[in-house]
Design a protein around this motif. Structure first.
Motif, PDB file in Angstrom:
ATOM      1  N   TRP A 110      -5.979  14.311   7.560  1.00 32.17           N
ATOM      2  CA  TRP A 110      -6.306  13.754   6.239  1.00 32.17           C
ATOM      3  C   TRP A 110      -7.769  13.352   6.331  1.00 32.17           C
ATOM      4  O   TRP A 110      -8.126  12.366   6.941  1.00 32.17           O
ATOM      5  N   ALA A 112     -10.210  11.830   5.055  1.00 34.33           N
ATOM      6  CA  ALA A 112     -10.799  10.733   4.285  1.00 34.33           C
ATOM      7  C   ALA A 112     -11.913  10.087   5.090  1.00 34.33           C
ATOM      8  O   ALA A 112     -11.840  10.010   6.316  1.00 34.33           O
ATOM      9  N   PRO A 116      -9.278   2.537   3.945  1.00 35.43           N
ATOM     10  CA  PRO A 116      -8.267   2.751   2.915  1.00 35.43           C
ATOM     11  C   PRO A 116      -8.505   1.826   1.719  1.00 35.43           C
ATOM     12  O   PRO A 116      -8.684   0.627   1.895  1.00 35.43           O
ATOM     13  N   SER A 137     -11.007   7.775  -0.324  1.00 40.47           N
ATOM     14  CA  SER A 137     -10.214   6.959   0.600  1.00 40.47           C
ATOM     15  C   SER A 137      -9.098   6.170  -0.102  1.00 40.47           C
ATOM     16  O   SER A 137      -8.656   5.147   0.411  1.00 40.47           O
ATOM     17  N   PHE A 139      -5.716   4.862  -0.817  1.00 42.68           N
ATOM     18  CA  PHE A 139      -4.552   4.775   0.056  1.00 42.68           C
ATOM     19  C   PHE A 139      -3.295   5.338  -0.588  1.00 42.68           C
ATOM     20  O   PHE A 139      -2.462   5.944   0.097  1.00 42.68           O
ATOM     21  N   ALA A 142      -3.207   9.031  -0.086  1.00 43.36           N
ATOM     22  CA  ALA A 142      -2.877   9.331   1.311  1.00 43.36           C
ATOM     23  C   ALA A 142      -1.390   9.124   1.577  1.00 43.36           C
ATOM     24  O   ALA A 142      -0.739   9.972   2.203  1.00 43.36           O
ATOM     25  N   TRP A 164      -5.954   9.616   9.391  1.00 39.98           N
ATOM     26  CA  TRP A 164      -7.175   9.205   8.674  1.00 39.98           C
ATOM     27  C   TRP A 164      -8.363   9.641   9.495  1.00 39.98           C
ATOM     28  O   TRP A 164      -8.517   9.223  10.637  1.00 39.98           O
ATOM     29  N   TYR A 165      -9.230  10.441   8.910  1.00 39.56           N
ATOM     30  CA  TYR A 165     -10.347  11.030   9.655  1.00 39.56           C
ATOM     31  C   TYR A 165     -11.376   9.998  10.105  1.00 39.56           C
ATOM     32  O   TYR A 165     -11.643   9.871  11.293  1.00 39.56           O
ATOM     33  N   PRO A 167     -12.116   6.087   9.324  1.00 40.69           N
ATOM     34  CA  PRO A 167     -11.992   4.802   8.625  1.00 40.69           C
ATOM     35  C   PRO A 167     -13.226   3.954   8.894  1.00 40.69           C
ATOM     36  O   PRO A 167     -13.165   2.905   9.495  1.00 40.69           O
TER      37      PRO A 167
END
Length: 168
Positions: A110, A112, A116, A137, A139, A142, A164-165, A167
């Motif tokens: 994912w 992002a 989040p 991003s 949430f 996701a 999550w790529y 954060p």
């Protein structure tokens, strides 16, 4: 409760006994109880591979046989998923099927960038490939994606989730 602990122990035992699971112990990875070195390549967003780069699923045979990889990473851009979920899911499913058909493990990323539900820093983006919201991003987006993927691939132990790529 004792019943909850028993159920959790049963799940842990299942993962130890099932052979088609990657296991990590210290700094080693095992598959089918044998050590394995994961060697692979990131192939990008499934939609971009089709619509922008005009690449097909035949690439996975090359990745396995010529490049000698055993794993690929597919990056799902949240903004593209949000804007066209049907196309995103179709492209991703086709890519996973092709890669798994070649015996490759698949990491679904994912992609992002940002906390989040928080701010994300805009990067220099190639506007042909990425709109400014590609790395959204949000949430809820996701969570919806991972619920879909968890149900869809719940029986395939060769599909790995990268939640999550960045954060950052």
């Amino acid at each position: 409760t004792a019943a909850d602990l028993s159920a959790q122990a049963g799940i842990a035992d299942w993962f130890r006994l099932v052979k088609d699971v990657l296991k990590v112990e210290a700094n080693k990875v095992y598959y089918d109880n044998r050590p394995i070195i994961l060697a692979g390549v990131a192939v990008g967003d499934p939609q971009a591979r089709r619509s922008i780069y005009h690449r097909g699923v035949e690439d996975y045979a090359t990745i396995k046989n010529d490049w000698l990889a055993n794993i690929v990473r597919l990056s799902v851009f949240p903004g593209q998923y949000r804007d066209n979920q049907k196309k995103s899911k179709e492209s991703l499913e086709e890519e996973i099927k092709a890669a798994r058909g070649q015996g490759l493990f698949v990491i679904v990323d994912w992609h992002a960038i940002g906390f989040p539900n928080g701010w994300y820093k805009e990067r220099e983006l190639d506007e042909e490939i990425n709109n400014p919201y590609s790395y959204d991003s949000n949430f809820n987006t996701a969570r919806e994606f991972w619920k879909y993927l968890a149900v869809k691939y719940r029986h395939d132990r060769g599909v790995i989730f990268y939640f999550w790529y960045e954060p950052a």
